[in-house]
Write a protein that holds these residues in place. Structure first.
Motif, short mmCIF file in Angstrom:
data_model
loop_
_atom_site.label_atom_id
_atom_site.label_comp_id
_atom_site.label_asym_id
_atom_site.label_seq_id
_atom_site.Cartn_x
_atom_site.Cartn_y
_atom_site.Cartn_z
N PHE A 1 4.33 14.11 -2.97
CA PHE A 1 2.76 13.90 -3.34
C PHE A 1 2.44 12.88 -2.21
CE2 PHE A 1 4.86 10.89 -6.14
CZ PHE A 1 4.43 9.72 -5.89
N HIS A 2 1.16 12.75 -1.91
CA HIS A 2 0.46 11.77 -0.85
C HIS A 2 0.00 10.71 -1.57
CE1 HIS A 2 1.22 14.59 2.56
NE2 HIS A 2 1.10 15.54 1.54
N GLN B 1 9.55 15.18 -7.38
CA GLN B 1 8.23 14.67 -6.85
C GLN B 1 8.52 13.33 -6.30
OE1 GLN B 1 5.65 16.27 -6.29
NE2 GLN B 1 6.00 18.09 -7.35
N ALA B 2 9.56 12.63 -6.54
CA ALA B 2 9.75 11.50 -5.88
C ALA B 2 11.49 11.01 -6.04
CB ALA B 2 8.91 10.14 -6.46
N LEU B 3 11.89 10.45 -5.03
CA LEU B 3 13.42 10.05 -5.10
C LEU B 3 13.50 8.71 -4.63
CD1 LEU B 3 14.90 13.15 -3.05
CD2 LEU B 3 15.39 12.55 -5.40
N ARG B 4 14.33 7.67 -5.19
CA ARG B 4 14.31 6.28 -5.21
C ARG B 4 15.79 6.35 -4.56
NH1 ARG B 4 12.78 1.36 -8.89
NH2 ARG B 4 13.21 -0.19 -7.06
N TYR B 5 15.97 5.55 -3.40
CA TYR B 5 17.04 5.32 -2.82
C TYR B 5 17.50 3.84 -3.13
CZ TYR B 5 16.47 9.86 -0.11
OH TYR B 5 16.20 10.96 0.24
N VAL C 1 -2.14 12.76 -8.88
CA VAL C 1 -1.60 12.55 -7.73
C VAL C 1 -2.09 13.94 -6.73
CG1 VAL C 1 0.19 10.86 -8.11
CG2 VAL C 1 0.57 13.42 -7.94
N VAL C 2 -2.21 13.46 -5.53
CA VAL C 2 -2.59 14.62 -4.34
C VAL C 2 -1.18 15.31 -3.97
CG1 VAL C 2 -3.67 15.15 -2.33
CG2 VAL C 2 -4.63 13.50 -3.96
#
Length: 74
Positions: free
Chosen positions: A62-63, A49-53, A23-24
């Motif tokens: 990341f992008h 790097q990522a959250l889930r709601y 990932v970028v």
């Protein structure tokens, strides 16, 4: 963050079977506290790097909108 994260980095997203790609990353910030109602979806040595709601709401460090080759071209 102790150091910025700029470039293309490996990241495993356990919730997406088979995704273990690159990932970028273009940031110098880190998640210092996970918000109420969010679950950590992906982490690496730099942190969250990522959250889930919910099933339809996520946030990313990341992008996902930038392809790896496009980042390398930059």
């Amino acid at each position: 963050m102790p150091e910025p994260q700029f470039g293309v980095f490996p990241l495993v997203l356990p919730a997406i079977p088979g995704f273990g790609g690159r990932v970028v990353q273009l940031h110098a910030e880190t998640v210092s506290k996970v918000p109420v109602g969010a679950n950590i979806w992906a982490e690496d040595r730099f942190g969250v790097q990522a959250l889930r709601y919910s099933a339809t709401r996520w946030t990313f460090q990341f992008h996902p909108e930038i392809e790896v080759q496009g980042a390398r071209d930059l």
